[in-house]
Design an enzyme around this catalytic site. Structure first.
Site, short mmCIF file in Angstrom:
data_model
loop_
_atom_site.label_atom_id
_atom_site.label_comp_id
_atom_site.label_asym_id
_atom_site.label_seq_id
_atom_site.Cartn_x
_atom_site.Cartn_y
_atom_site.Cartn_z
N LYS A 201 56.90 82.95 2.99
CA LYS A 201 57.42 81.65 2.34
C LYS A 201 58.28 81.21 3.26
O LYS A 201 58.45 81.50 4.60
CB LYS A 201 58.19 82.08 1.07
CG LYS A 201 57.28 82.52 -0.05
CD LYS A 201 56.36 81.39 -0.56
CE LYS A 201 55.34 82.03 -1.59
NZ LYS A 201 54.33 82.64 -1.29
C1 LIG Z 1 52.49 79.95 -6.74
C2 LIG Z 1 53.06 81.46 -6.56
N1 LIG Z 1 53.71 81.69 -7.52
C3 LIG Z 1 54.29 83.21 -7.55
C4 LIG Z 1 54.00 83.85 -6.50
C5 LIG Z 1 54.54 85.32 -6.24
O1 LIG Z 1 55.63 85.21 -5.50
P1 LIG Z 1 56.05 86.92 -5.09
O2 LIG Z 1 55.22 87.39 -4.06
O3 LIG Z 1 57.61 86.55 -4.43
O4 LIG Z 1 56.19 87.69 -6.36
C6 LIG Z 1 53.53 83.14 -5.28
C7 LIG Z 1 53.10 84.07 -4.21
O5 LIG Z 1 52.64 83.79 -3.19
C8 LIG Z 1 52.74 82.08 -5.36
O6 LIG Z 1 52.35 81.27 -4.33
#
Ligand SMILES: Cc1ncc(COP(=O)(O)O)c(C=O)c1O
Length: 400
Positions: A201
């Protein structure tokens, strides 16, 4: 394979400052949720212009806790986008609720608000009880904010909560307001924005997430739910004189952010604006480099929005290019360049397809782009020469 060194799909920029803060946090002896997490929460709240922020261990956790705290439960319906990471819909399932997918706009791949409005006029036409529809979960895909004006207006009109999947969108703006605040729209319903600090990210803690909101009650609930549902977290219990018993207020989760995550991510925040400009510059270079290729369509960024430029996604039209998206991916990868697919529609994924009986043609845009989207490297640790190399490589493997 190319003779050049390979260019990964993603590489973080971790500098001395991040490492120093991490070492300091380790040496402090306080490793779990504590002062660094609190400092990072404050920094994110100020950055996005929100009164409250709660650190958790992923964006998935933030979305799940938002749904739980808003009372979304079995039988309820949450409206969301099919072009997203599985977590977005999985957390709805975890609550026993049902994700109802609304197709995306063909040029941005964001939730189509016209289709959302049409659905909300008569959910029963799609076999959904209107009283069960409780929330909208828009996804700021690739870092471009959805049309929050219209989403909040629809939510107000129909009495729905809004949970933003802002995993890609730290630094993004809608009408000059940062994603994570209330956009000056004064939405009165339950609302939260959920960020990710996953390894790839725009700023990273390796793993991590944050929920922002202007709702003091919601923030208190989420803060309790993130750590077993107990009344005081360990750090606060150590701050007061005399032993403090905790009280279990609800069966919560083990979702807290810990100080090492916060120490790693916090210093990156001061670079975020600069990194975002670099991402934007590289996106423009890609767009110019592919402008003459009919079969490669970049995503459009709408007026009044500033993307966080988290991903560079193009849509590859196999008929025009004379080869499939997957063949193109393989050819680029064979040249030593990392590639990705963001995302194949959740409506074509086994679990969702089978559980809800989706048929080909139910989500025409999402289904089409599932076969077209491909992502190329985009991150501030790249140089312009890397972007030029990717453009050259894509053109070469297309025979241009
Ligand atoms: C659009 C989207 N939502 C949610 C997530 C979930 O994030 P996390 O890995 O911090 O839970 C991601 C992860 O890549 C994502 O791309």
């Amino acid at each position: 394979m190319s003779a050049e060194t390979s260019l990964p799909f993603y590489k973080p920029l971790i500098a001395r400052e991040e490492i120093a803060q991490l070492v300091e946090a380790v040496e402090s002896g306080w490793l779990t949720t504590g002062p660094k997490t609190l400092e990072f929460e404050g920094a994110i709240a100020r950055y996005v212009g929100s009164p409250f922020a709660v650190g958790v261990n992923s964006c998935t956790a933030a979305m799940h806790l938002a749904l739980v705290a808003m009372g979304i439960g079995p039988g309820d319906v949450v409206l969301t986008s099919p072009i997203t990471f599985p977590a977005t819909a999985n957390v709805i399932e975890h609550c026993g609720a049902r994700p109802v997918f609304i197709d995306v706009e063909p040029d941005t791949l964001l939730l189509d608000v016209a289709a959302l409005g049409a659905f909300l006029e008569a959910p029963e036409r799609q076999g959904i009880d209107p009283d069960k529809v409780k929330a909208i979960l828009p996804v700021h895909f690739t870092g471009q904010p959805c049309d929050m004006d219209r989403i909040f207006a629809l939510a107000s009109h129909h009495g729905l909560a809004v949970i933003e999947d802002s995993a890609h969108a730290l630094g993004a703006e809608f009408k000059g307001f940062k994603v994570g605040g209330d956009y000056g729209l004064g939405f009165q319903g339950p609302w939260a924005s959920c960020f990710s600090f996953y390894a790839t990210k725009n700023i990273t803690a390796g793993e991590g997430g944050m929920l922002t909101t202007n709702d003091a009650e919601l923030v208190d609930q989420v803060a309790v739910l993130r750590l077993h549902g107990i009344s005081r977290d360990a750090w606060k219990r150590y701050q007061v004189a005399g032993y403090q018993h905790y009280e279990v207020l609800s069966p919560g989760y083990k979702y807290n952010m810990f100080d090492l995550q916060a120490a790693l991510a916090l210093p990156q925040l001061s670079h975020l604006d600069d990194w975002q400009r670099r991402r934007e510059t590289y996106t423009e270079l890609y767009n110019r480099g592919f402008a003459d290729i009919e079969g490669l369509q970049p995503l459009q960024v709408k007026p009044n929005r500033r993307s966080a430029y988290h991903l560079y996604v193009v849509m590859a039209d196999s008929a025009q290019l004379g080869l499939s998206r997957d063949e193109l991916l393989n050819r680029i990868a064979a040249e030593g360049i990392g590639v990705g697919v963001h995302f194949r529609s959740l409506t074509v994924q086994k679990f969702y397809r089978e559980k809800y009986g989706f048929q080909g043609g139910d989500f025409p845009v999402a289904e089409r782009v599932s076969e077209q989207v491909l992502s190329l490297p985009l991150y501030p640790a790249m140089h312009e020469s890397d972007v030029e190399r990717v453009i050259r490589t894509v053109r070469k493997v297309l025979g241009l």
